[in-house]
Design an enzyme around this catalytic site. Structure first.
Site, PDB file in Angstrom:
ATOM      1  N   GLU A   1      -8.898 -15.817  16.086  1.00 21.67           N
ATOM      2  CA  GLU A   1      -9.089 -14.735  15.109  1.00 21.67           C
ATOM      3  C   GLU A   1      -8.333 -13.482  15.573  1.00 21.67           C
ATOM      4  O   GLU A   1      -7.690 -12.794  14.786  1.00 21.67           O
ATOM      5  CB  GLU A   1     -10.580 -14.425  14.957  1.00 21.67           C
ATOM      6  N   ARG A   2      -8.394 -13.207  16.857  1.00 20.43           N
ATOM      7  CA  ARG A   2      -7.748 -11.996  17.381  1.00 20.43           C
ATOM      8  C   ARG A   2      -6.232 -12.128  17.381  1.00 20.43           C
ATOM      9  O   ARG A   2      -5.518 -11.150  17.155  1.00 20.43           O
ATOM     10  CB  ARG A   2      -8.301 -11.687  18.769  1.00 20.43           C
ATOM     11  N   HIS A  34       7.271  10.864   6.146  1.00 20.07           N
ATOM     12  CA  HIS A  34       7.399  10.880   4.684  1.00 20.07           C
ATOM     13  C   HIS A  34       7.062  12.259   4.111  1.00 20.07           C
ATOM     14  O   HIS A  34       7.279  12.504   2.921  1.00 20.07           O
ATOM     15  CB  HIS A  34       6.450   9.861   4.034  1.00 20.07           C
ATOM     16  N   GLY A  35       6.438  13.139   4.909  1.00 16.26           N
ATOM     17  CA  GLY A  35       6.007  14.433   4.374  1.00 16.26           C
ATOM     18  C   GLY A  35       4.955  14.236   3.290  1.00 16.26           C
ATOM     19  O   GLY A  35       4.160  13.288   3.354  1.00 16.26           O
ATOM     20  N   GLN A  73      16.408  15.546  15.283  1.00 19.68           N
ATOM     21  CA  GLN A  73      16.150  14.885  16.573  1.00 19.68           C
ATOM     22  C   GLN A  73      14.735  14.303  16.634  1.00 19.68           C
ATOM     23  O   GLN A  73      14.532  13.187  17.122  1.00 19.68           O
ATOM     24  CB  GLN A  73      16.355  15.863  17.733  1.00 19.68           C
ATOM     25  N   GLN A 112       3.777  10.957   8.475  1.00 14.79           N
ATOM     26  CA  GLN A 112       4.319  12.280   8.829  1.00 14.79           C
ATOM     27  C   GLN A 112       5.797  12.384   8.449  1.00 14.79           C
ATOM     28  O   GLN A 112       6.242  13.381   7.889  1.00 14.79           O
ATOM     29  CB  GLN A 112       4.132  12.508  10.344  1.00 14.79           C
ATOM     30  N   HIS A 150     -28.392 -16.234  22.812  1.00 14.31           N
ATOM     31  CA  HIS A 150     -27.241 -17.034  22.394  1.00 14.31           C
ATOM     32  C   HIS A 150     -27.641 -18.298  21.611  1.00 14.31           C
ATOM     33  O   HIS A 150     -26.801 -19.152  21.350  1.00 14.31           O
ATOM     34  CB  HIS A 150     -26.392 -17.411  23.618  1.00 14.31           C
ATOM     35  N   PRO A 185     -26.559  -6.132   8.855  1.00 13.35           N
ATOM     36  CA  PRO A 185     -26.736  -4.671   8.825  1.00 13.35           C
ATOM     37  C   PRO A 185     -27.024  -4.097  10.224  1.00 13.35           C
ATOM     38  O   PRO A 185     -26.594  -2.996  10.538  1.00 13.35           O
ATOM     39  CB  PRO A 185     -27.922  -4.483   7.876  1.00 13.35           C
TER      40      PRO A 185
END
Ligand SMILES: Cc1cc2nc3c(=O)[nH]c(=O)nc-3n(C[C@H](O)[C@H](O)[C@H](O)COP(=O)(O)OP(=O)(O)OC[C@H]3O[C@@H](n4cnc5c(N)ncnc54)[C@H](O)[C@@H]3O)c2cc1C
Length: 386
Positions: free
Chosen positions: A242-243, A338-339, A279, A336, A179, A129
């Site tokens: 992981e990245r 796809h509207g 365009q 965008q 650490h 947390p």
């Protein structure tokens, strides 16, 4: 663009994975998204196909395939024909290797066969947390008791948190050393382990994300991963992979968004012509095609470097930063184009947009990626500030 990194074996593997995703995963995705969690049987089915922990040694039931390109193909097909929230690679390639590389022989022989079959599902619990980006700030602690360790604390936002049966947990072992952290494998049947609710999220709806609690959990010596005071360095070492996994997912996700948008804009008409004829649409698609091809080439190069053991933390950070940022841009453009349909849940692009938002936050946020890259080019805030 033709990708040069794959050979015939990878393409044959791709065909098999595609068939598996289409028959065993795709039909259930909507239900899992509604339920907020995939069926753990999905892991067992993937296990039966030999798709889990492919790197593991044959003596544990694995295939001994270290070539990351097979995982990359699995990631791409999972996203194209399944869903980005099915975290098979988190289980296999992000968490599994901690056990494979740092685990005791007892732990490996007991746990790895079950991870390979999918009977056991893995997660990794670092975030707390009050400690996310700043991992050195974790408060969960483990104290030695004879050969065992007693673990106390809590974790949050843990992927596979509901389905998971074994978790690699980071806990403080040296009180005054930032650490001084150890890594412990906590199994879900251990006394004192409990889970919170499945957290409700903006996206990744088929992925279970939960809090985990540890109250005097007795962890036997054989479940300690490596040196119990040097877990922080193991985390840093594994975070590069992981990245890379994240970057592969993000570019694959963006490629799928591009393809479904292409289909949409050729079909949908306005002012008497397909949306794709305007365009603006043509230029947006051209820009995205260019950026995606450049990014894919860079990530493919990182995969090859990783296969040779030469992927540095900063290159992995560059891949993750670029991929997550471009993924967000592509999703926004695609909604965008796809509207109004792009905002409707029945269109896949609408949830791909929300699924993508987390990519710039988890597995190291974009800001943390920039920190890592800046330090690698000699711009270390701590050193420059004296
Ligand atoms: C869906 C989901 C799944 C996850 N799965 C896992 C999991 O399986 N295991 C696990 O351990 N964790 C998991 N996480 C946690 C995730 O890794 C963290 O959320 C992430 O590391 C960010 O930490 P935080 O949320 O505490 O944000 P914070 O660290 O509080 O950061 C808040 C903001 O401040 C910025 N910030 C922080 N430090 C700096 C800095 N030095 N310079 C500039 N900006 C800074 C951040 O970039 C961010 O924008 C998951 C999170 C999500 C949302």
């Amino acid at each position: 663009m033709k990708r040069l990194i794959f050979d015939e074996d990878h393409e044959m593997f791709r065909d098999g994975v595609r068939r598996f995703m289409q028959s065993e995963i795709e039909p259930h995705i909507e239900k899992w998204r509604d339920e907020g969690c995939c069926d753990p049987l999905a892991f067992q089915k993937a296990g039966e196909q030999g798709l889990l922990c492919m790197w593991a040694d044959e003596k544990y039931g694995g295939l001994g395939i270290e070539d990351f390109r097979f995982e990359q193909v699995l990631i791409e097909e999972t996203i194209r024909h399944g869903d980005i929230s099915l975290f098979l690679s988190l289980h296999s390639r992000l968490v599994g290797p901690y056990i494979g590389r740092l685990g005791s022989e007892e732990l490996k022989s007991r746990l790895l066969p079950k991870c390979i079959s999918g009977e056991s599902i893995l997660g990794i619990a670092m975030t707390e947390p009050n400690a996310g980006s700043d991992l050195a700030g974790i408060k969960s602690k483990a104290s030695r008791d004879g050969d065992d360790w007693i673990l106390n604390g809590s974790k949050t936002y843990i992927s596979n948190g509901i389905n998971g049966t074994a978790f690699v947990v980071a806990a403080r072992t040296v009180p005054d050393k930032p650490h001084g952290i150890g890594l412990f494998v906590v199994e879900s049947d251990m006394e004192g382990f409990s889970r919170g609710r499945n957290l409700k999220k903006m996206g990744l709806k088929a992925q279970d994300t939960a809090e985990l609690f540890f109250e005097n959990v007795r962890v036997p010596a054989e479940n300690v991963l490596g040196d119990p005071e040097k877990g922080f360095y193991s985390l840093m070492h594994h975070l590069a992979e992981e990245r890379l996994i994240s970057a592969c997912q993000e570019v694959a996700h963006a490629q799928v968004a591009f393809d479904i948008t292409m289909e949409y804009i050729l079909e949908r008409k306005a002012f008497g012509k397909p949306i794709g004829a305007f365009q603006n649409s043509r230029f947006k698609m051209a820009e995205m095609r260019t950026s995606l091809d450049i990014l894919q080439t860079f990530i493919d190069q990182c995969v090859l470097l990783h296969n040779q053991g030469e992927l540095s933390a900063e290159l992995a950070a560059e891949a993750k930063l670029n991929a997550s940022e471009l993924e967000s841009t592509v999703m926004d453009n695609c909604v965008q184009l796809h509207g109004g349909s792009g905002y409707m849940s029945e269109y896949r692009i609408s949830h791909m947009f929300t699924d993508a938002r987390v990519s710039r936050i988890y597995a190291g946020s974009s800001e943390i990626m920039k920190e890592i890259i800046a330090r690698s080019i000699g711009l270390d805030e701590r050193k420059l500030s004296g």
